[in-house]
Enzyme design. Structure first.
Site, PDB file in Angstrom:
ATOM      1  N   GLY A 185       0.815  -1.217   0.000  1.00 28.87           N
ATOM      2  CA  GLY A 185       0.000   0.000   0.000  1.00 28.87           C
ATOM      3  C   GLY A 185       0.843   1.258   0.000  1.00 28.87           C
ATOM      4  N   SER A 201       9.518   3.311  -0.543  1.00 24.58           N
ATOM      5  CA  SER A 201       9.297   1.897  -0.835  1.00 24.58           C
ATOM      6  C   SER A 201       9.868   1.022   0.275  1.00 24.58           C
ATOM      7  CB  SER A 201       9.986   1.567  -2.168  1.00 24.58           C
ATOM      8  OG  SER A 201       9.789   0.221  -2.499  1.00 24.58           O
ATOM      9  N   GLY A 202       9.033   0.098   0.775  1.00 23.67           N
ATOM     10  CA  GLY A 202       9.548  -0.978   1.612  1.00 23.67           C
ATOM     11  C   GLY A 202       9.984  -0.627   3.018  1.00 23.67           C
ATOM     12  N   SER A 242       7.188   2.077  -5.396  1.00 19.79           N
ATOM     13  CA  SER A 242       7.349   1.645  -6.792  1.00 19.79           C
ATOM     14  C   SER A 242       6.141   2.021  -7.650  1.00 19.79           C
ATOM     15  CB  SER A 242       7.603   0.136  -6.854  1.00 19.79           C
ATOM     16  OG  SER A 242       6.636  -0.538  -6.086  1.00 19.79           O
ATOM     17  N   ASP A 243       5.019   2.382  -7.008  1.00 19.13           N
ATOM     18  CA  ASP A 243       3.821   2.785  -7.757  1.00 19.13           C
ATOM     19  C   ASP A 243       3.782   4.280  -8.053  1.00 19.13           C
ATOM     20  OD1 ASP A 243       2.568   0.208  -7.903  1.00 19.13           O
ATOM     21  OD2 ASP A 243       2.125   0.398  -5.777  1.00 19.13           O
ATOM     22  N   HIS A 287      -3.413   3.634  -2.577  1.00 19.73           N
ATOM     23  CA  HIS A 287      -3.433   2.309  -3.201  1.00 19.73           C
ATOM     24  C   HIS A 287      -3.243   1.264  -2.114  1.00 19.73           C
ATOM     25  CE1 HIS A 287      -2.584  -1.063  -5.715  1.00 19.73           C
ATOM     26  NE2 HIS A 287      -1.312  -1.124  -5.384  1.00 19.73           N
ATOM     27  N   HIS A 315      -3.949  -3.238  -1.132  1.00 18.31           N
ATOM     28  CA  HIS A 315      -4.387  -4.556  -1.591  1.00 18.31           C
ATOM     29  C   HIS A 315      -5.414  -5.075  -0.594  1.00 18.31           C
ATOM     30  CE1 HIS A 315      -0.674  -5.512  -4.323  1.00 18.31           C
ATOM     31  NE2 HIS A 315      -1.108  -4.286  -4.490  1.00 18.31           N
ATOM     32  N   ASP A 357     -23.378   6.964  -1.490  1.00 12.24           N
ATOM     33  CA  ASP A 357     -22.916   8.174  -0.801  1.00 12.24           C
ATOM     34  C   ASP A 357     -21.511   8.575  -1.263  1.00 12.24           C
ATOM     35  OD1 ASP A 357     -25.152   8.663   0.754  1.00 12.24           O
ATOM     36  OD2 ASP A 357     -24.428   7.487   2.457  1.00 12.24           O
ATOM     37  N   HIS A 391      -5.022  -6.868 -10.088  1.00  9.62           N
ATOM     38  CA  HIS A 391      -4.101  -6.218  -9.172  1.00  9.62           C
ATOM     39  C   HIS A 391      -4.862  -5.791  -7.912  1.00  9.62           C
ATOM     40  CE1 HIS A 391      -0.813  -2.837  -8.712  1.00  9.62           C
ATOM     41  NE2 HIS A 391      -1.034  -3.498  -7.602  1.00  9.62           N
ATOM     42  N   TYR A 394     -26.036  17.552   2.739  1.00  9.16           N
ATOM     43  CA  TYR A 394     -25.717  16.655   3.841  1.00  9.16           C
ATOM     44  C   TYR A 394     -24.666  17.293   4.758  1.00  9.16           C
ATOM     45  CZ  TYR A 394     -23.966  12.404   6.116  1.00  9.16           C
ATOM     46  OH  TYR A 394     -23.573  11.457   7.033  1.00  9.16           O
TER      47      TYR A 394
HETATM   48 ZN    ZN Z   1      -0.283  -2.862  -5.737  1.00  9.26          ZN
END
Ligand code: ZN
Length: 232
Positions: free
Chosen positions: A28, A45-46, A75-76, A95, A97, A120, A169, A227
């Protein structure tokens, strides 16, 4: 240090994904953009989430050039950059998973709008991208993932449906800032889980009527929204 506030917002959005159980290990990533500067802050990353500080966030320009930071970006990053370039109102991207949204992505099935909880936040089904072609995967996988997302939205409004399932993915979500992108990722997972259960209870379940769907989306979003409380 550049963009201190944006770094803090992006860190908090990443931690929100962990708090809500949407990420395992270092899966993520969330990012945010300063449109005036044309700079994006994204998780490195990581690096394990408990160790992350605002200083760890990596600052990139919209071409992917690292402007500040010693760590490699998620990496994304190139996928996030495509969304910022092509969705002009987007201020944050998330992002994950997360389990149920990813299951729908793997099934390559849009999530139908079965209820008002969905309506909504997402004005219609949450769509799925087409599969990437082999040359796209080999050429520039992350950027082509972004392009596949934006192609899916060529006839959809990314402000009305701030989420997508990348085929095979996982989901990407966005919003006006990193916090809203993370919030939408949390709601997407909730909606994905409920849609799964809805179909288990009754495989013939039908999406909401257009009238009820529009009522719920439009009372929260857009010019005539009513709302919540009036913002002073
Ligand atoms: Zn991914």
């Amino acid at each position: 240090m550049l963009l201190k506030t944006l770094r803090e917002e992006v860190l908090d959005a990443n931690l929100e994904l962990v708090r809500r159980g949407l990420v395992l290990y270092t899966f993520g990533n969330a990012s945010g953009i300063d449109r005036a500067e044309g700079l994006v802050a994204i998780k490195p990353s990581g690096v394990p989430y408990p160790e992350l500080t605002p200083a760890h966030m990596v600052i990139s320009d919209l071409t992917g050039k690292i402007v500040e930071g010693n760590l490699r970006p998620s990496s994304d990053l190139a996928t996030h950059l495509e969304l910022y370039k092509q969705f002009s109102n987007t201020g944050g991207v998330a992002h994950t998973h997360s389990e149920f949204a990813t299951a729908w992505a793997q099934a390559e099935t849009p999530i139908p709008c079965f209820g008002t909880t969905h309506a909504d936040y997402f004005h219609g089904p949450v769509p799925v991208t087409e599969r990437l072609k082999s040359e796209e995967i080999e050429r520039d996988y992350e950027q082509e993932t972004g392009n596949a997302i934006c192609r899916t939205f060529s006839r959809l409004d990314p402000d009305a449906v701030p989420a997508i399932l990348v085929a095979g993915h996982a989901p990407f979500c966005w919003g006006k800032n990193a916090a809203e992108a993370a919030h939408n990722a949390v709601i997407l997972e909730y909606v994905a889980r409920m849609a799964y259960h809805t179909l288990l209870i009754n495989a013939e379940s039908q999406p909401l009527s257009r009238e009820l769907r529009d009522k719920h989306f439009l009372r929260k979003h857009g010019r005539n929204a009513y709302y919540g409380q009036v913002k002073s």
